[in-house]
Design an enzyme around this catalytic site. Structure first.
Site, PDB file in Angstrom:
ATOM      1  N   LYS A 123       5.723   4.125 -10.051  1.00  0.00           N
ATOM      2  CA  LYS A 123       4.348   4.121  -9.516  1.00  0.00           C
ATOM      3  C   LYS A 123       3.336   3.893 -10.643  1.00  0.00           C
ATOM      4  O   LYS A 123       2.334   3.195 -10.461  1.00  0.00           O
ATOM      5  CB  LYS A 123       4.070   5.439  -8.805  1.00  0.00           C
ATOM      6  N   VAL A 142       2.504   3.636  -3.360  1.00  0.00           N
ATOM      7  CA  VAL A 142       1.893   4.742  -4.115  1.00  0.00           C
ATOM      8  C   VAL A 142       1.033   5.560  -3.159  1.00  0.00           C
ATOM      9  O   VAL A 142       0.181   5.003  -2.461  1.00  0.00           O
ATOM     10  CB  VAL A 142       1.025   4.217  -5.285  1.00  0.00           C
ATOM     11  N   GLU A 170       0.825  -1.217   0.000  1.00  0.00           N
ATOM     12  CA  GLU A 170       0.000   0.000   0.000  1.00  0.00           C
ATOM     13  C   GLU A 170       0.857   1.264   0.000  1.00  0.00           C
ATOM     14  O   GLU A 170       0.501   2.261  -0.634  1.00  0.00           O
ATOM     15  CB  GLU A 170      -0.931  -0.016   1.229  1.00  0.00           C
ATOM     16  N   ILE A 181      -2.413   6.860   2.068  1.00  0.00           N
ATOM     17  CA  ILE A 181      -3.762   7.125   1.548  1.00  0.00           C
ATOM     18  C   ILE A 181      -4.204   5.885   0.773  1.00  0.00           C
ATOM     19  O   ILE A 181      -3.476   5.406  -0.102  1.00  0.00           O
ATOM     20  CB  ILE A 181      -3.756   8.364   0.615  1.00  0.00           C
ATOM     21  N   GLU A 192      13.914  10.727  -2.694  1.00  0.00           N
ATOM     22  CA  GLU A 192      14.610   9.439  -2.703  1.00  0.00           C
ATOM     23  C   GLU A 192      16.079   9.645  -2.329  1.00  0.00           C
ATOM     24  O   GLU A 192      16.628  10.750  -2.505  1.00  0.00           O
ATOM     25  CB  GLU A 192      14.543   8.818  -4.109  1.00  0.00           C
ATOM     26  N   GLY A 206      13.374  14.143   4.378  1.00  0.00           N
ATOM     27  CA  GLY A 206      13.412  12.683   4.206  1.00  0.00           C
ATOM     28  C   GLY A 206      12.400  12.194   3.184  1.00  0.00           C
ATOM     29  O   GLY A 206      12.064  11.012   3.145  1.00  0.00           O
TER      30      GLY A 206
HETATM   31  N1  NAP Z   1      10.824   8.189   2.469  1.00  0.00           N
HETATM   32  C1  NAP Z   1       9.573   8.236   2.035  1.00  0.00           C
HETATM   33  O1  NAP Z   1       8.829   9.167   2.337  1.00  0.00           O
HETATM   34  C2  NAP Z   1       9.025   7.106   1.206  1.00  0.00           C
HETATM   35  C3  NAP Z   1       7.694   7.157   0.780  1.00  0.00           C
HETATM   36  C4  NAP Z   1       7.169   6.067   0.065  1.00  0.00           C
HETATM   37  C5  NAP Z   1       7.996   5.007  -0.266  1.00  0.00           C
HETATM   38  N2  NAP Z   1       9.310   5.020   0.131  1.00  0.00           N
HETATM   39  C6  NAP Z   1      10.143   3.876  -0.230  1.00  0.00           C
HETATM   40  O2  NAP Z   1      10.470   3.181   0.957  1.00  0.00           O
HETATM   41  C7  NAP Z   1      11.775   2.600   0.853  1.00  0.00           C
HETATM   42  C8  NAP Z   1      12.610   3.059   2.049  1.00  0.00           C
HETATM   43  O3  NAP Z   1      12.724   4.458   2.042  1.00  0.00           O
HETATM   44  P1  NAP Z   1      13.615   5.177   3.159  1.00  0.00           P
HETATM   45  O4  NAP Z   1      13.324   6.630   3.039  1.00  0.00           O
HETATM   46  O5  NAP Z   1      13.445   4.489   4.451  1.00  0.00           O
HETATM   47  O6  NAP Z   1      15.091   4.871   2.594  1.00  0.00           O
HETATM   48  P2  NAP Z   1      16.460   4.958   3.417  1.00  0.00           P
HETATM   49  O7  NAP Z   1      16.319   5.870   4.588  1.00  0.00           O
HETATM   50  O8  NAP Z   1      17.516   5.249   2.401  1.00  0.00           O
HETATM   51  O9  NAP Z   1      16.653   3.479   4.001  1.00  0.00           O
HETATM   52  C9  NAP Z   1      16.881   2.376   3.176  1.00  0.00           C
HETATM   53  C10 NAP Z   1      17.342   1.231   4.051  1.00  0.00           C
HETATM   54  O10 NAP Z   1      17.520   0.089   3.205  1.00  0.00           O
HETATM   55  C11 NAP Z   1      18.804  -0.471   3.473  1.00  0.00           C
HETATM   56  N3  NAP Z   1      19.280  -1.156   2.257  1.00  0.00           N
HETATM   57  C12 NAP Z   1      19.504  -0.642   1.039  1.00  0.00           C
HETATM   58  N4  NAP Z   1      19.897  -1.610   0.205  1.00  0.00           N
HETATM   59  C13 NAP Z   1      19.940  -2.760   0.927  1.00  0.00           C
HETATM   60  C14 NAP Z   1      20.300  -4.099   0.653  1.00  0.00           C
HETATM   61  N5  NAP Z   1      20.712  -4.464  -0.558  1.00  0.00           N
HETATM   62  N6  NAP Z   1      20.210  -5.001   1.641  1.00  0.00           N
HETATM   63  C15 NAP Z   1      19.802  -4.657   2.893  1.00  0.00           C
HETATM   64  N7  NAP Z   1      19.459  -3.390   3.219  1.00  0.00           N
HETATM   65  C16 NAP Z   1      19.531  -2.463   2.251  1.00  0.00           C
HETATM   66  C17 NAP Z   1      19.660   0.688   3.881  1.00  0.00           C
HETATM   67  O11 NAP Z   1      20.801   0.206   4.574  1.00  0.00           O
HETATM   68  P3  NAP Z   1      21.897   1.242   5.188  1.00  0.00           P
HETATM   69  O12 NAP Z   1      21.223   1.799   6.426  1.00  0.00           O
HETATM   70  O13 NAP Z   1      23.047   0.409   5.541  1.00  0.00           O
HETATM   71  O14 NAP Z   1      22.129   2.252   4.139  1.00  0.00           O
HETATM   72  C18 NAP Z   1      18.675   1.457   4.761  1.00  0.00           C
HETATM   73  O15 NAP Z   1      18.629   0.886   6.045  1.00  0.00           O
HETATM   74  C19 NAP Z   1      12.340   3.039  -0.494  1.00  0.00           C
HETATM   75  O16 NAP Z   1      12.174   2.013  -1.427  1.00  0.00           O
HETATM   76  C20 NAP Z   1      11.483   4.257  -0.848  1.00  0.00           C
HETATM   77  O17 NAP Z   1      11.344   4.404  -2.244  1.00  0.00           O
HETATM   78  C21 NAP Z   1       9.843   6.027   0.862  1.00  0.00           C
END
Ligand code: NAP
Length: 375
Positions: A240, A168, A165, A172, A225, A222
């Site tokens: 998306k 995208v 969910e 919501i 991306e 935050g």
């Molecule tokens: N941020 C938002 O508002 C938002 C909204 C919707 C969707 N998303 C999606 O949600 C996901 C997470 O976003 P985020 O903001 O939390 O990203 P983030 O803060 O960059 O965290 C990503 C995490 O994934 C880990 N990681 C990356 N590659 C990995 C691998 N190969 N094996 C194991 N761990 C790995 C990173 O490890 P390290 O800590 O060691 O770097 C980090 O802990 C993304 O796909 C993003 O597109 C984010």
């Protein structure tokens, strides 16, 4: 009360907020959904990993990471040794927790960064989880954008859920809305503003901000991306769009099949000119059935002032679904935040808890039904 064991694959912004939101909502989840959680494993790319079937303290681990520490719980078990890839870790932890997996009480939470080339290794994390009997919930767009059909089929075959969910419009409801409230309706097309960072930048540039300042704002919150080119080059919106097309229109496409355009500093002039002329420049995601195929694109469009999407400002997102029974349905997200994304993961977890509860109620009712009545 059912306690679900969670394995966190990725422990960045979203996963940490998910953990704190679970704690904040603990009483409601227990009272209203008979749902409790225990985190048994965490794996990151560069910040270590931890595992214990008895549970790990994820809140403490998050504050340690924020203070520059690593996940350093001593690994008493070969299960979670520092060797091996994150996919190996998922396989080993799911195997160690197989009795919980067999009861449908193990959930892998995939929040690693989006790989726009192939959706990996997230797809392999999901496969490893489902083949070990765990459910999967994810905010990462990769798995549903690149492998929706295969992973959904794998989950169905294993009698488990693969839910996304948060991929995208954050928390919501989009997929929940369609799945739970629109039976016997065909969706023929969608159009929307689905990338917060570019919509925020476009709105800010109309008001005179620079592209770089507006992007820095999104990074500091935050929301952008980890690699902001994924946002500004239109890749996040394309991912998306692929998911929406795959789920809502039955397509089987990847982000690379989506015609794509992004924004840059030079887009400012077009945005201000459009606004001066009473219209708005927006990065619009579209998908439409077209004969036996699907048209999917992300592109800059000058929208008339009265168009619903023209009024979607700053951090807002919106999707308009064209349906056969209900005409157009619009879902508008008035604000986006990490909490919204974390909440989407909570809703996915509640969906799984509902399944487990229903399944138990059915087995108990069959067990208490006299044999002659069910013959
Ligand atoms: N941020 C938002 O508002 C938002 C909204 C919707 C969707 N998303 C999606 O949600 C996901 C997470 O976003 P985020 O903001 O939390 O990203 P983030 O803060 O960059 O965290 C990503 C995490 O994934 C880990 N990681 C990356 N590659 C990995 C691998 N190969 N094996 C194991 N761990 C790995 C990173 O490890 P390290 O800590 O060691 O770097 C980090 O802990 C993304 O796909 C993003 O597109 C984010």
């Amino acid at each position: 009360m059912t306690t679900f064991d969670l394995v966190l694959v990725g422990f960045g912004n979203v996963a940490r907020r998910f953990v704190s939101l679970l704690e904040e909502r603990r009483a409601m989840l227990e009272r209203d959904h008979e749902l409790a959680v225990r985190i048994i494993g965490i794996v990151t790319k560069r910040h270590g990993r931890m595992f214990s079937l008895a549970g790990v303290d994820a809140i403490d681990a998050a504050s340690g990471l924020e203070n520059g520490a690593r996940l350093n719980q001593s690994m008493s078990s070969a299960t979670a040794s520092d060797d091996g890839s994150s996919v190996d870790f998922v396989q080993r932890v799911v195997n160690a927790a197989r009795d919980r997996a067999s009861r449908g009480e193990l959930v892998v939470v995939e929040t690693t960064t989006l790989d726009i080339e192939h959706g990996q290794p997230a797809i392999d994390h999901v496969r490893a989880a489902l083949s070990g009997g765990a459910h999967v919930i994810t905010a990462n767009k990769g798995p549903a954008a690149f492998a929706h059909r295969t992973l959904t089929q794998m989950a169905a075959d294993a009698d488990r859920r693969f839910l996304f969910e948060g991929a995208v419009m954050d928390g919501i409801p989009v997929f929940n809305l369609v799945r739970e409230t629109l039976p016997a309706v065909t969706i023929s097309a969608f159009r929307g503003i689905v990338n917060t960072t570019t919509n925020y930048i476009l709105t800010a540039m109309e008001r005179g901000s620079s592209f770089d300042d507006a992007l820095a704002d999104m990074q500091s919150q935050g929301i952008a991306e980890a690699d902001p080119s994924l946002d500004v080059d239109g890749w996040d919106a394309a991912a998306k769009t692929a998911i929406l097309a795959n789920v809502l229109l039955g397509a089987s496409i990847t982000p690379h099949h989506v015609e794509r355009e992004g924004i840059g500093p030079t887009t400012a002039a077009r945005a201000t000119a459009a606004r001066a002329a009473g219209s708005r420049l927006k990065l619009v995601a579209r998908g439409e059935r077209h004969g036996s195929g699907i048209d999917a694109r992300v592109g800059l469009e000058e929208l008339a002032g009265e168009d619903l999407l023209a009024g979607i400002e700053g951090k807002q997102n919106a999707i308009v679904l064209a349906t056969d029974v209900l005409d157009e349905i619009a879902v508008v997200q008035r604000g986006g935040s990490l909490t919204h994304t974390a909440y989407a993961l909570v809703t996915d977890l509640v969906t799984i808890a509902g399944d487990v509860k229903n399944c138990r109620a059915t087995s108990e009712s069959l067990a208490s039904t006299p044999a002659r009545r069910i013959r």
